[in-house]
Design a protein around this motif. Structure first.
Motif, short mmCIF file in Angstrom:
data_model
loop_
_atom_site.label_atom_id
_atom_site.label_comp_id
_atom_site.label_asym_id
_atom_site.label_seq_id
_atom_site.Cartn_x
_atom_site.Cartn_y
_atom_site.Cartn_z
N GLN A 1 1.06 -1.19 0.00
CA GLN A 1 -0.08 -0.11 0.09
C GLN A 1 0.97 1.06 0.03
N THR A 2 1.78 1.20 0.68
CA THR A 2 3.01 2.29 0.74
C THR A 2 3.30 2.62 -0.73
N ILE A 3 4.11 1.57 -1.32
CA ILE A 3 4.55 1.48 -2.51
C ILE A 3 3.57 2.31 -3.51
N THR A 4 2.20 1.66 -3.57
CA THR A 4 1.28 2.02 -4.52
C THR A 4 0.97 3.34 -4.19
N PHE A 5 0.93 3.92 -3.02
CA PHE A 5 0.30 5.40 -2.71
C PHE A 5 1.52 6.32 -2.98
N THR A 6 2.62 5.87 -2.44
CA THR A 6 3.86 6.81 -3.25
C THR A 6 4.07 6.86 -4.59
N THR A 7 3.89 5.72 -5.32
CA THR A 7 3.86 6.02 -6.96
C THR A 7 2.72 6.64 -7.35
N SER A 8 1.52 6.52 -6.76
CA SER A 8 0.57 7.46 -7.33
C SER A 8 0.74 8.89 -7.23
N ASN A 9 1.13 9.13 -5.94
CA ASN A 9 1.73 10.46 -5.91
C ASN A 9 2.77 10.88 -6.54
N GLY A 10 3.54 10.18 -6.99
CA GLY A 10 4.76 10.53 -8.03
C GLY A 10 3.97 10.95 -9.13
#
Length: 426
Positions: A147-156
């Motif tokens: 979830q952290t990777i997904t959220f960080t990437t979406s914010n990227g």
């Protein structure tokens, strides 16, 4: 303590299915953010009104609420891969329609609102499925990191997209932005095609059927699970009262100058990416409920500070701090739901979550646009941030189950009570 302790946990990327999905969503997310900037900027260029920009949010809200709940029920009853492919095609076709109207120079605010409404249907069907498949393609111990990777990437993508939009749009080159979005989205379609079959799992319960009863069953489950319901409520407050994006075109035009709109649209996500890169500590926090409340308070106060800033760099800095708070909040909300909900409920809860996550900002757009017309954009922006922080603190005090939540699944919470009973009997 090693510096690696604080770096983002990349273990979920060892799983090929998750890795492909992550790549597809990340690339497509950049294109989606191009359109997310191009539509309000095009609307402001056509109408010269923040009220019309705010109406973009409400145009997508009703179909989003209806189809997010329906999409969640479908995700629990049908192979999730098939649902993802069908809903993704809807989104892609709408992007092509936006491209065509821009090429033809129709300059119709009503048409833009209609296309946003159809786009919301595609998003409402897609988002619950994307989130519901995560616990199926990574082990449970990697869910928080995924979830952290997904959220960080979406914010990227929310950083890259707006900055790219500022370069591409230039002098009303909206068609180019929509064309790039359509091209990038094909990567997401590729990733969806490569998914394995994901039929529903039923842990002893009757199979889920698509219909009103399935939706109401999901809502009933939510109503009887206070920690999940409160996590939704906190996010709704944060987005409705403190999301300032409907004011970005006006503030860029009147306060910060040409070229600033891209920075405003990307600043929150920029902070979330920065926070995500040093997020290794997030999964080790035990008092996740209290951390969630604190993160939303940081979000609200930082948004308020950005609203009164008169230098672009300072506004961007405060918006970035808000983005860091949003990252922490988003990871804990998703993790709470993934840990607590059984698989046969995840789709429907993700449907409600989609309505909250995407519907909240749209209501926030409407609130911001109308408030700006009454009290001016600066007060509408800053006042909303303060209100969000205060309301969340009141919610935490009124419902202590949220700040007391310690990150354990429901069965783990029951263990101490069972152990105490055994000791009493002995």
């Amino acid at each position: 303590m090693s510096p690696r302790t604080f770096l983002i946990d990349t273990r979920p990327l060892r799983h090929a299915t998750f890795r492909r999905t992550w790549i597809g969503n990340g690339v497509a997310g950049v294109g989606f953010q191009l359109t997310a900037v191009a539509v309000p900027v095009e609307m402001y260029a056509i109408t010269d009104s923040s009220v019309w920009v705010g109406l973009i949010g409400i145009a997508g809200l009703v179909p989003l609420l209806i189809f997010a709940l329906l999409g969640g029920a479908v995700a629990d009853a049908v192979d999730r891969r098939k649902v993802l492919l069908a809903s993704s095609l809807v989104t892609w076709v709408v992007t092509l329609a936006l491209f065509i109207q821009a090429v033809l120079g129709l300059d119709s605010p009503v048409l833009l609102l209609c296309l946003v409404a159809v786009q919301a249907i595609g998003f409402a069907l897609t988002f619950p499925v994307r989130q519901a498949i995560v616990p199926r393609i990574v082990p449970v111990e990697d869910v928080a990191a995924a979830q952290t990777i997904t959220f960080t990437t979406s914010n990227g993508a929310m950083v890259l997209g707006p900055l790219l939009a500022a370069l591409i749009i230039g002098k009303d080159h909206f068609a180019a932005a929509y064309a790039v979005d359509a091209a990038l989205f094909t990567v997401s379609l590729w990733a969806s095609l490569r998914l394995p079959a994901l039929p529903p799992e039923h842990t002893g319960a009757a199979p889920v059927t698509v219909g009103l009863r399935a939706v109401t069953d999901g809502l009933r489950y939510l109503a009887t699970t206070p920690i999940i319901a409160l996590s939704f409520a906190v996010d709704l407050v944060a987005m409705v009262f403190a999301m300032p994006r409907a004011l970005f075109p006006e503030m860029a035009d009147e306060r910060f100058g040409a070229g600033s709109v891209g920075w405003l649209f990307s600043a929150i996500a920029l902070g979330a990416v920065a926070g995500g890169l040093v997020s290794g500590w997030i999964g080790r926090v035990r008092r996740q409920g209290l951390a969630l409340v604190g993160a939303v308070v940081v979000w609200g106060l930082a948004i308020a500070a950005a609203g009164v800033a008169h230098q672009l760099w300072l506004a961007v800095l405060f918006l970035a701090v808000a983005g860091m708070g949003d990252l922490v909040s988003g990871v804990y909300r998703q993790t709470i739901m993934a840990v607590h909900a059984p698989d046969e409920m995840r789709g429907r809860l993700q449907g409600v979550f989609t309505a909250v996550v995407a519907g909240g900002p749209r209501l926030g757009d409407l609130r911001a646009g109308l408030s700006a017309a009454l009290v001016g954009p600066s007060l509408a922006w800053a006042g909303g941030g303060v209100a969000a922080a205060v309301i969340v603190v009141v919610l935490a005090l009124a419902f202590p189950v949220l700040p007391r939540y310690d990150g354990r699944p429901p069965a783990a919470h029951a263990e101490p009570a069972v152990e105490a009973e055994v000791q009493t009997v002995a």
